[in-house]
Design a protein around this motif. Structure first.
Motif, PDB file in Angstrom:
ATOM      1  N   ASP A 147      -9.296  63.251  -5.017  1.00  0.00           N
ATOM      2  CA  ASP A 147      -7.939  62.774  -5.294  1.00  0.00           C
ATOM      3  C   ASP A 147      -6.938  63.257  -4.254  1.00  0.00           C
ATOM      4  OD1 ASP A 147      -8.891  61.474  -7.532  1.00  0.00           O
ATOM      5  OD2 ASP A 147      -8.179  62.993  -8.953  1.00  0.00           O
ATOM      6  N   THR A 148      -7.004  64.537  -3.897  1.00  0.00           N
ATOM      7  CA  THR A 148      -6.041  65.068  -2.929  1.00  0.00           C
ATOM      8  C   THR A 148      -6.338  64.543  -1.522  1.00  0.00           C
ATOM      9  OG1 THR A 148      -7.306  67.126  -2.666  1.00  0.00           O
ATOM     10  CG2 THR A 148      -5.495  67.120  -4.286  1.00  0.00           C
ATOM     11  N   HIS A 149      -7.614  64.305  -1.214  1.00  0.00           N
ATOM     12  CA  HIS A 149      -7.997  63.722   0.075  1.00  0.00           C
ATOM     13  C   HIS A 149      -7.370  62.333   0.212  1.00  0.00           C
ATOM     14  CE1 HIS A 149     -10.727  62.927   3.494  1.00  0.00           C
ATOM     15  NE2 HIS A 149     -10.912  61.731   2.967  1.00  0.00           N
ATOM     16  N   ALA A 150      -7.512  61.512  -0.841  1.00  0.00           N
ATOM     17  CA  ALA A 150      -6.950  60.154  -0.815  1.00  0.00           C
ATOM     18  C   ALA A 150      -5.422  60.201  -0.756  1.00  0.00           C
ATOM     19  CB  ALA A 150      -7.417  59.370  -2.034  1.00  0.00           C
ATOM     20  N   ALA A 151      -4.808  61.086  -1.528  1.00  0.00           N
ATOM     21  CA  ALA A 151      -3.342  61.198  -1.519  1.00  0.00           C
ATOM     22  C   ALA A 151      -2.844  61.633  -0.144  1.00  0.00           C
ATOM     23  CB  ALA A 151      -2.878  62.174  -2.594  1.00  0.00           C
ATOM     24  N   ALA A 152      -3.519  62.611   0.460  1.00  0.00           N
ATOM     25  CA  ALA A 152      -3.116  63.086   1.788  1.00  0.00           C
ATOM     26  C   ALA A 152      -3.302  61.983   2.832  1.00  0.00           C
ATOM     27  CB  ALA A 152      -3.906  64.332   2.174  1.00  0.00           C
ATOM     28  N   ALA A 153      -4.388  61.221   2.734  1.00  0.00           N
ATOM     29  CA  ALA A 153      -4.625  60.114   3.675  1.00  0.00           C
ATOM     30  C   ALA A 153      -3.541  59.053   3.536  1.00  0.00           C
ATOM     31  CB  ALA A 153      -6.005  59.514   3.447  1.00  0.00           C
ATOM     32  N   ASN A 154      -3.131  58.743   2.305  1.00  0.00           N
ATOM     33  CA  ASN A 154      -2.066  57.758   2.096  1.00  0.00           C
ATOM     34  C   ASN A 154      -0.732  58.271   2.616  1.00  0.00           C
ATOM     35  OD1 ASN A 154      -3.758  55.839   0.961  1.00  0.00           O
ATOM     36  ND2 ASN A 154      -3.473  56.638  -1.101  1.00  0.00           N
ATOM     37  N   LEU A 155      -0.438  59.537   2.389  1.00  0.00           N
ATOM     38  CA  LEU A 155       0.794  60.126   2.903  1.00  0.00           C
ATOM     39  C   LEU A 155       0.772  60.158   4.432  1.00  0.00           C
ATOM     40  CD1 LEU A 155       3.505  61.352   2.223  1.00  0.00           C
ATOM     41  CD2 LEU A 155       2.370  63.554   1.904  1.00  0.00           C
ATOM     42  N   LEU A 156      -0.387  60.449   5.005  1.00  0.00           N
ATOM     43  CA  LEU A 156      -0.539  60.429   6.457  1.00  0.00           C
ATOM     44  C   LEU A 156      -0.255  59.025   6.996  1.00  0.00           C
ATOM     45  CD1 LEU A 156      -1.385  61.859   9.088  1.00  0.00           C
ATOM     46  CD2 LEU A 156      -3.754  61.305   8.514  1.00  0.00           C
ATOM     47  N   LEU A 157      -0.774  58.010   6.328  1.00  0.00           N
ATOM     48  CA  LEU A 157      -0.509  56.632   6.742  1.00  0.00           C
ATOM     49  C   LEU A 157       0.989  56.338   6.693  1.00  0.00           C
ATOM     50  CD1 LEU A 157      -1.454  53.822   7.563  1.00  0.00           C
ATOM     51  CD2 LEU A 157      -1.831  53.324   5.148  1.00  0.00           C
ATOM     52  N   LEU A 158       1.656  56.770   5.634  1.00  0.00           N
ATOM     53  CA  LEU A 158       3.098  56.566   5.514  1.00  0.00           C
ATOM     54  C   LEU A 158       3.843  57.262   6.653  1.00  0.00           C
ATOM     55  CD1 LEU A 158       5.535  55.515   3.870  1.00  0.00           C
ATOM     56  CD2 LEU A 158       5.441  57.667   2.610  1.00  0.00           C
ATOM     57  N   LEU A 159       3.461  58.493   6.966  1.00  0.00           N
ATOM     58  CA  LEU A 159       4.119  59.214   8.061  1.00  0.00           C
ATOM     59  C   LEU A 159       3.875  58.539   9.410  1.00  0.00           C
ATOM     60  CD1 LEU A 159       3.672  62.978   7.178  1.00  0.00           C
ATOM     61  CD2 LEU A 159       5.801  61.726   7.451  1.00  0.00           C
ATOM     62  N   ILE A 160       2.686  58.002   9.600  1.00  0.00           N
ATOM     63  CA  ILE A 160       2.403  57.317  10.865  1.00  0.00           C
ATOM     64  C   ILE A 160       3.234  56.038  10.971  1.00  0.00           C
ATOM     65  CG2 ILE A 160       0.611  56.078  12.141  1.00  0.00           C
ATOM     66  CD1 ILE A 160      -1.293  58.359  11.181  1.00  0.00           C
ATOM     67  N   LEU A 161       3.389  55.325   9.859  1.00  0.00           N
ATOM     68  CA  LEU A 161       4.262  54.145   9.873  1.00  0.00           C
ATOM     69  C   LEU A 161       5.705  54.546  10.186  1.00  0.00           C
ATOM     70  CD1 LEU A 161       2.845  52.132   6.848  1.00  0.00           C
ATOM     71  CD2 LEU A 161       2.640  51.576   9.280  1.00  0.00           C
ATOM     72  N   MET A 162       6.152  55.651   9.620  1.00  0.00           N
ATOM     73  CA  MET A 162       7.497  56.149   9.920  1.00  0.00           C
ATOM     74  C   MET A 162       7.603  56.557  11.391  1.00  0.00           C
ATOM     75  SD  MET A 162       8.240  58.248   6.402  1.00  0.00           S
ATOM     76  CE  MET A 162       9.649  59.115   7.053  1.00  0.00           C
ATOM     77  N   HIS A 163       6.533  57.115  11.933  1.00  0.00           N
ATOM     78  CA  HIS A 163       6.479  57.511  13.342  1.00  0.00           C
ATOM     79  C   HIS A 163       6.646  56.274  14.234  1.00  0.00           C
ATOM     80  CE1 HIS A 163       5.179  60.066  16.703  1.00  0.00           C
ATOM     81  NE2 HIS A 163       4.314  59.132  17.038  1.00  0.00           N
ATOM     82  N   VAL A 164       5.958  55.198  13.886  1.00  0.00           N
ATOM     83  CA  VAL A 164       6.068  53.952  14.650  1.00  0.00           C
ATOM     84  C   VAL A 164       7.487  53.386  14.537  1.00  0.00           C
ATOM     85  CG1 VAL A 164       5.259  51.555  14.780  1.00  0.00           C
ATOM     86  CG2 VAL A 164       3.609  53.418  14.529  1.00  0.00           C
ATOM     87  N   LEU A 165       8.054  53.408  13.323  1.00  0.00           N
ATOM     88  CA  LEU A 165       9.425  52.923  13.152  1.00  0.00           C
ATOM     89  C   LEU A 165      10.407  53.770  13.965  1.00  0.00           C
ATOM     90  CD1 LEU A 165       9.470  52.051   9.353  1.00  0.00           C
ATOM     91  CD2 LEU A 165       9.475  50.462  11.295  1.00  0.00           C
ATOM     92  N   ALA A 166      10.184  55.075  13.999  1.00  0.00           N
ATOM     93  CA  ALA A 166      11.051  55.945  14.797  1.00  0.00           C
ATOM     94  C   ALA A 166      10.921  55.607  16.283  1.00  0.00           C
ATOM     95  CB  ALA A 166      10.710  57.416  14.547  1.00  0.00           C
ATOM     96  N   ALA A 167       9.711  55.316  16.729  1.00  0.00           N
ATOM     97  CA  ALA A 167       9.516  54.936  18.131  1.00  0.00           C
ATOM     98  C   ALA A 167      10.264  53.633  18.436  1.00  0.00           C
ATOM     99  CB  ALA A 167       8.024  54.783  18.426  1.00  0.00           C
ATOM    100  N   LEU A 168      10.215  52.686  17.510  1.00  0.00           N
ATOM    101  CA  LEU A 168      10.948  51.428  17.702  1.00  0.00           C
ATOM    102  C   LEU A 168      12.457  51.664  17.673  1.00  0.00           C
ATOM    103  CD1 LEU A 168       8.677  49.080  15.575  1.00  0.00           C
ATOM    104  CD2 LEU A 168       8.866  49.167  18.083  1.00  0.00           C
TER     105      LEU A 168
END
Length: 190
Positions: A147-168
């Protein structure tokens, strides 16, 4: 006549020195880790049913450890070269947010890799040590780690999307050279 929106955008543009560029190795590590993360979000232990397929679990374990080592190499390289490419006169909130986001991405990735290794060791018929009956029979711990592995992976995906938005944001609004420091000028030449 300029609109209010265009006036606000002009006011947000960076007027000082532009960001220092990363070298080729930094850009290569950035692109490679990004591409592997995107790949792993589509082809992963869940999509491959690795919990019930020892061969898939072994390949997930190798992939996860390799990705973790690549991120460790990238982290070491970035510490040597300087993490952020924000201009020195970037607002303090941008600098704090950048530091926080990068630390969170590295921390979450470390947890995802380590919890993936734990899953490989805790699952019945464990890949790491098939004789480890004590750990393999600890279903509540395995469920917690899953459960925590999946939650951390989803949060990581969200942060990476935010990282891309910040780059844009830096490319189209701030225009401070941060995008170019990691990607280069392509496809926006000039």
């Amino acid at each position: 006549m300029p609109t209010r929106f265009s006036q606000v955008l002009r006011a947000l543009r960076h007027a000082g020195a532009t960001a220092r560029p990363h070298g080729r190795i930094g850009r290569l590590l950035h692109g490679a880790t990004g591409a592997l993360l995107v790949y792993n979000f589509f082809v992963n232990g869940e999509t491959r049913n690795a919990l019930f397929d020892p061969a898939a679990m072994r390949s997930e374990l190798v992939f996860g450890v390799a990705l973790g080592l690549l991120f460790l190499l990238r982290w070491a390289w970035m510490r040597r070269q300087g993490h952020s490419r924000l201009p020195a006169d970037a607002p303090a909130w941008e600098q704090r947010l950048s530091r926080w986001a990068h630390r969170a991405i590295y921390g979450l990735l470390a947890y995802v890799v380590l919890s993936g290794v734990a899953i490989a060791g805790l699952r019945p018929g464990a890949v790491i040590d098939p004789e480890a009956v004590f750990f393999a029979s600890d279903q509540p711990l395995l469920n917690f780690v899953l459960d925590t592995h999946a939650a951390a992976a989803n949060l990581l995906l969200l942060l990476i999307l935010m990282h891309v938005l910040a780059a844009l944001w830096h490319l189209f609004v701030r225009r401070d050279g941060v995008w170019q420091s990691m990607i280069g000028r392509w496809p926006w030449r000039g």
